[in-house]
Enzyme design. Structure first.
Site, mmCIF file in Angstrom:
data_model
loop_
_atom_site.group_PDB
_atom_site.id
_atom_site.type_symbol
_atom_site.label_atom_id
_atom_site.label_comp_id
_atom_site.label_asym_id
_atom_site.label_seq_id
_atom_site.Cartn_x
_atom_site.Cartn_y
_atom_site.Cartn_z
ATOM 1 C CG HIS A 124 0.483 6.689 5.503
ATOM 2 N ND1 HIS A 124 1.631 7.184 6.071
ATOM 3 C CD2 HIS A 124 0.712 5.606 5.311
ATOM 4 C CE1 HIS A 124 2.524 6.312 6.273
ATOM 5 N NE2 HIS A 124 2.251 5.288 5.800
ATOM 6 C CB CYS A 143 5.417 2.018 7.346
ATOM 7 S SG CYS A 143 4.872 3.388 6.448
ATOM 8 C CG LEU A 144 6.606 1.005 1.212
ATOM 9 C CD1 LEU A 144 5.772 1.231 0.047
ATOM 10 C CD2 LEU A 144 7.661 -0.161 1.154
ATOM 11 C CG HIS A 179 -0.469 1.180 7.093
ATOM 12 N ND1 HIS A 179 0.430 0.620 8.096
ATOM 13 C CD2 HIS A 179 0.241 1.724 6.457
ATOM 14 C CE1 HIS A 179 1.767 1.258 7.732
ATOM 15 N NE2 HIS A 179 1.694 1.930 6.708
ATOM 16 C CD GLU A 180 -0.968 2.531 2.889
ATOM 17 O OE1 GLU A 180 -0.593 3.693 2.603
ATOM 18 O OE2 GLU A 180 -0.280 1.434 3.031
ATOM 19 C CD GLN A 208 3.242 5.914 2.680
ATOM 20 O OE1 GLN A 208 2.256 5.195 2.228
ATOM 21 N NE2 GLN A 208 4.201 5.026 3.222
ATOM 22 N N GLY A 221 0.848 -1.105 -0.050
ATOM 23 C CA GLY A 221 0.013 0.034 0.033
ATOM 24 C C GLY A 221 0.927 1.287 -0.007
#
Length: 171
Positions: free
Chosen positions: A138, A92-93, A134-135, A50, A45
Site C-alpha cells: 500500500h 483488503c479494507l 500487503h501493507e 488507506q 492491518g
C-alpha cells in the site's frame, strides 16, 4: 478517531507514500486513529494511504479475537529479507467484498522505526508475513489485486463494475 477508509478505485490508493522524517504528536495521533480504524473495520492491518495520508506508516495486529491485542506500528518499513512461498487468500479494507489468492513470501524480515523513533526489526511468518507485505505494498501504491493474473484481475474488474452499477441502480 475512526477515519474513512478509501476504497478502490480511488486514485489516492495508487500514490507512493513519502518517508516519515519527524515523529511528532501529529504522527502519533495518526497511528492512534489508524489502529482505532483498523480494529473497528475490523481488519488485521492498515496503511496510512488507506486513510488518505501519504506517509510510510502501517499498523498490524494478527492476534486472534480471543487473545489480547498485539499492535505492531512500523514507520518507514522495509523488507530486508524474504524467503519461501505462500499462496493464501487475501482481502483488503480498501477492496471490500472481494478476496483472492495471492502469491507472497512465506517469511520476511522487516526493518523500520517504532513510534518512539527506535530502529526495530520484525521477523514474520505466515499471516504476519503476508500482512507486512500487503501493507508495505500500500505504501508503494500497490493493491493486492495488482498481484493477480491478468485473467483474474479482469474478472475482479468486471465484478467490481457490475457491483458499482447495481449500487447506482439502487439510488
Amino acid at each position: 478517531m475512526i477515519r474513512t477508509i478509501l476504497t478502490y478505485p480511488n486514485p489516492e490508493l495508487k500514490k507512493k507514500s513519502a518517508p516519515v522524517t519527524v515523529i511528532n504528536e501529529s504522527l502519533q495521533q495518526l497511528v492512534k486513529d489508524m489502529a482505532e480504524t483498523m480494529y473497528d473495520a475490523p481488519g488485521v492491518g492498515l496503511a496510512a494511504p488507506q486513510v488518505g495520508v501519504h506517509q510510510r506508516v502501517i499498523v498490524i495486529d494478527v492476534s486472534a479475537k480471543d487473545e489480547p491485542p498485539e499492535l505492531i506500528v512500523a514507520i518507514n518499513p522495509v523488507i530486508v529479507h524474504a524467503e519461501g512461498e505462500a499462496y493464501e487468500e487475501e482481502g483488503c479494507l480498501s477492496v471490500p467484498g472481494y478476496a483472492a489468492n495471492v502469491r507472497r513470501h512465506a517469511s520476511v524480515v522487516v526493518k523500520g522505526l517504532d513510534l518512539s523513533g527506535n530502529e526495530k526489526s520484525w521477523r514474520a511468518e505466515d499471516l504476519l508475513a503476508i500482512a507486512f507485505q500487503h501493507e508495505i505494498d500500500h505504501l508503494d501504491g500497490v493493491l493486492f489485486v495488482d498481484h493477480l493474473s491478468p485473467l483474474k484481475r479482469d474478472l475482479f474488474q468486471r465484478k467490481f463494475r457490475k457491483a458499482a452499477e447495481e449500487k447506482r441502480g439502487e439510488k
